[in-house]
Design a protein around this motif. Structure first.
Motif, PDB file in Angstrom:
ATOM      1  N   UNK A  50       0.837  -1.202   0.000  1.00 61.60           N
ATOM      2  CA  UNK A  50       0.000   0.000   0.000  1.00 61.60           C
ATOM      3  C   UNK A  50       0.870   1.248   0.000  1.00 61.60           C
ATOM      4  N   UNK A  51       1.925   1.252   0.806  1.00 61.13           N
ATOM      5  CA  UNK A  51       2.804   2.417   0.867  1.00 61.13           C
ATOM      6  C   UNK A  51       3.486   2.661  -0.476  1.00 61.13           C
ATOM      7  N   UNK A  52       3.963   1.602  -1.117  1.00 63.08           N
ATOM      8  CA  UNK A  52       4.588   1.770  -2.433  1.00 63.08           C
ATOM      9  C   UNK A  52       3.606   2.365  -3.440  1.00 63.08           C
ATOM     10  N   UNK A  53       2.363   1.905  -3.388  1.00 63.74           N
ATOM     11  CA  UNK A  53       1.357   2.415  -4.316  1.00 63.74           C
ATOM     12  C   UNK A  53       1.058   3.889  -4.058  1.00 63.74           C
ATOM     13  N   UNK A  54       1.017   4.281  -2.801  1.00 62.83           N
ATOM     14  CA  UNK A  54       0.779   5.685  -2.477  1.00 62.83           C
ATOM     15  C   UNK A  54       1.929   6.561  -2.948  1.00 62.83           C
ATOM     16  N   UNK A  55       3.139   6.079  -2.788  1.00 66.65           N
ATOM     17  CA  UNK A  55       4.317   6.831  -3.246  1.00 66.65           C
ATOM     18  C   UNK A  55       4.293   6.979  -4.767  1.00 66.65           C
ATOM     19  N   UNK A  56       3.969   5.898  -5.452  1.00 70.67           N
ATOM     20  CA  UNK A  56       3.974   5.902  -6.917  1.00 70.67           C
ATOM     21  C   UNK A  56       2.830   6.722  -7.504  1.00 70.67           C
ATOM     22  N   UNK A  57       1.802   7.013  -6.704  1.00 69.20           N
ATOM     23  CA  UNK A  57       0.634   7.736  -7.218  1.00 69.20           C
ATOM     24  C   UNK A  57       0.982   9.134  -7.704  1.00 69.20           C
ATOM     25  N   UNK A  58       2.036   9.732  -7.145  1.00 72.12           N
ATOM     26  CA  UNK A  58       2.449  11.068  -7.581  1.00 72.12           C
ATOM     27  C   UNK A  58       3.911  11.240  -7.205  1.00 72.12           C
ATOM     28  N   UNK A  59       4.791  11.030  -8.158  1.00 75.45           N
ATOM     29  CA  UNK A  59       6.224  11.075  -7.874  1.00 75.45           C
ATOM     30  C   UNK A  59       6.778  12.497  -7.852  1.00 75.45           C
ATOM     31  N   UNK A  60       5.910  13.485  -8.025  1.00 78.41           N
ATOM     32  CA  UNK A  60       6.382  14.874  -7.980  1.00 78.41           C
ATOM     33  C   UNK A  60       6.687  15.320  -6.561  1.00 78.41           C
ATOM     34  N   UNK A  61       6.101  14.636  -5.580  1.00 74.17           N
ATOM     35  CA  UNK A  61       6.271  15.059  -4.196  1.00 74.17           C
ATOM     36  C   UNK A  61       6.382  13.832  -3.298  1.00 74.17           C
ATOM     37  N   UNK A  62       7.234  13.881  -2.252  1.00 72.49           N
ATOM     38  CA  UNK A  62       7.308  12.755  -1.316  1.00 72.49           C
ATOM     39  C   UNK A  62       6.075  12.713  -0.416  1.00 72.49           C
ATOM     40  N   UNK A  63       6.010  11.680   0.396  1.00 67.97           N
ATOM     41  CA  UNK A  63       4.896  11.480   1.322  1.00 67.97           C
ATOM     42  C   UNK A  63       5.421  11.595   2.751  1.00 67.97           C
ATOM     43  N   UNK A  64       4.690  12.315   3.596  1.00 64.48           N
ATOM     44  CA  UNK A  64       5.031  12.415   5.008  1.00 64.48           C
ATOM     45  C   UNK A  64       4.151  11.497   5.835  1.00 64.48           C
ATOM     46  N   UNK A  65       4.741  10.797   6.790  1.00 62.90           N
ATOM     47  CA  UNK A  65       4.007   9.827   7.611  1.00 62.90           C
ATOM     48  C   UNK A  65       4.393   9.958   9.077  1.00 62.90           C
ATOM     49  N   UNK A  66       3.425   9.734   9.955  1.00 62.35           N
ATOM     50  CA  UNK A  66       3.698   9.570  11.372  1.00 62.35           C
ATOM     51  C   UNK A  66       3.933   8.082  11.629  1.00 62.35           C
ATOM     52  N   UNK A  67       5.059   7.755  12.279  1.00 59.63           N
ATOM     53  CA  UNK A  67       5.437   6.356  12.472  1.00 59.63           C
ATOM     54  C   UNK A  67       5.815   6.128  13.929  1.00 59.63           C
ATOM     55  N   UNK A  68       5.165   5.158  14.560  1.00 60.72           N
ATOM     56  CA  UNK A  68       5.530   4.776  15.916  1.00 60.72           C
ATOM     57  C   UNK A  68       6.617   3.715  15.840  1.00 60.72           C
ATOM     58  N   UNK A  69       7.805   3.959  16.395  1.00 64.73           N
ATOM     59  CA  UNK A  69       8.887   2.970  16.353  1.00 64.73           C
ATOM     60  C   UNK A  69       8.436   1.634  16.922  1.00 64.73           C
ATOM     61  N   UNK A  70       8.826   0.565  16.225  1.00 68.25           N
ATOM     62  CA  UNK A  70       8.475  -0.774  16.667  1.00 68.25           C
ATOM     63  C   UNK A  70       7.110  -1.260  16.226  1.00 68.25           C
ATOM     64  N   UNK A  71       6.355  -0.414  15.548  1.00 68.56           N
ATOM     65  CA  UNK A  71       5.013  -0.787  15.108  1.00 68.56           C
ATOM     66  C   UNK A  71       5.051  -1.509  13.768  1.00 68.56           C
ATOM     67  N   UNK A  72       3.907  -2.079  13.381  1.00 68.40           N
ATOM     68  CA  UNK A  72       3.800  -2.719  12.072  1.00 68.40           C
ATOM     69  C   UNK A  72       4.002  -1.693  10.962  1.00 68.40           C
ATOM     70  N   UNK A  73       3.545  -0.461  11.184  1.00 67.46           N
ATOM     71  CA  UNK A  73       3.763   0.595  10.202  1.00 67.46           C
ATOM     72  C   UNK A  73       5.246   0.880  10.030  1.00 67.46           C
ATOM     73  N   UNK A  74       5.989   0.913  11.133  1.00 68.66           N
ATOM     74  CA  UNK A  74       7.436   1.138  11.060  1.00 68.66           C
ATOM     75  C   UNK A  74       8.117   0.037  10.259  1.00 68.66           C
ATOM     76  N   UNK A  75       7.658  -1.205  10.440  1.00 68.34           N
ATOM     77  CA  UNK A  75       8.236  -2.319   9.688  1.00 68.34           C
ATOM     78  C   UNK A  75       7.952  -2.169   8.202  1.00 68.34           C
ATOM     79  N   UNK A  76       6.744  -1.725   7.854  1.00 59.99           N
ATOM     80  CA  UNK A  76       6.398  -1.524   6.442  1.00 59.99           C
ATOM     81  C   UNK A  76       7.241  -0.413   5.829  1.00 59.99           C
TER      82      UNK A  76
END
Length: 278
Positions: free
Chosen positions: A67-93
């Motif tokens: 899902x994250x790769x798809x969101x990044x690829x949706x518009x390569x003109x700008x990066x994506x900012x995310x809130x990430x809790x260390x040690x979480x499943x989101x951090x692993x992704x």
């Protein structure tokens, strides 16, 4: 993986998710496995900065990278900012996708405001403030526009090095709308010296979680630490015994010095947190 639709909602752990069709400038996606949503993400043009698009990612362990790769690829003109809790499943992704840059860190800030040690800390800071001539006013004594006058310069300064505000007037409108639904003026406190605000602790409630943020309204003032601690102490006494999670940044030295003196600060549901750009 597919676009999010209304029947996917609500998804526990993703209160920010909206159907893809409702995003004028953005995308929302879900990934299913065995009939169950295992990941969901959102990307939308942010109104606050040109540094990145705003992003959110929820996932179960072992999922989320697609899902994250798809969101990044949706518009390569700008990066994506995310809130990430260390040690979480989101951090692993995020780690699996790679290339993330940590722009800002929010240290652990969960405080048990009903604990006797915390209340004693608050009492001491309020005594210090009284002796130093620091005066406290609750947010209910100020109009929202007056609170915004204090908030905006501090917000712009706190973000100028990693998420510079591109349009301050527009950003003020964003916070005016946000505060209408989240700001608890009765638990917000402004600390002043000789009638001039020096620091304030703003209290917002998000999905039932009390999230205070201490700001300096007169950076470099000799009473900044005393005033900041007093505003935090007044807030703690106001909300006790409900727990809070401070959202201050690791690069704010006055806030960090105060936080390190509060007893029993620990990790919570929202902190510690890294804000990353990918």
């Amino acid at each position: 993986m597919r676009a999010c639709v209304a029947t996917d909602l609500p998804i526990d752990g993703a209160p920010w998710l909206v159907p893809d069709v409702d995003l004028a400038e953005g995308h929302s996606l879900v990934e299913e496995h065995a009939g169950r949503v295992v990941a969901a993400g959102l990307r939308r043009r942010t109104r606050s900065t040109n540094a990145f698009d705003g992003g959110e990612l929820f996932c179960l362990p072992g999922h989320g990278a697609a899902v994250l790769r798809a969101l990044i690829a949706a518009d390569e003109r700008s990066p994506v900012g995310l809130r990430v809790l260390p040690g979480s499943a989101t951090a692993a992704a995020v780690a699996e996708v790679g290339g993330a840059e940590v722009l800002q860190r929010v240290p652990a800030g969960a405080v048990p405001t009903g604990h006797a040690d915390v209340l004693e800390w608050a009492r001491g800071r309020l005594e210090d403030a009284e002796q130093a001539g620091v005066e406290l006013r609750p947010g209910t004594e100020l109009a929202v526009e007056e609170l915004l006058d204090l908030w905006m310069p501090a917000y712009v300064r706190m973000h100028e090095h990693w998420a510079p505000v591109s349009d301050e007037n527009l950003m003020r409108e964003v916070f005016r709308d946000l505060f209408a639904g989240t700001l608890r003026q009765q638990d917000t406190f402004v600390a002043a010296v000789a009638g001039h605000p020096v620091a304030a602790t703003f209290m917002n409630a998000y999905d039932g979680v009390l999230v205070p943020l201490m700001i300096e309204t007169a950076p470099g003032h000799p009473a900044a630490e005393t005033a900041g601690a007093a505003s935090m102490a007044a807030m703690i006494r106001s909300v006790s015994p409900r727990p809070v999670e401070f959202e201050g940044h690791a690069d704010e030295p006055t806030y960090m010095r105060i936080l390190e003196t509060i007893p029993h600060v620990a990790a919570g549901d929202l902190t510690p947190m890294d804000f990353v750009r990918i």
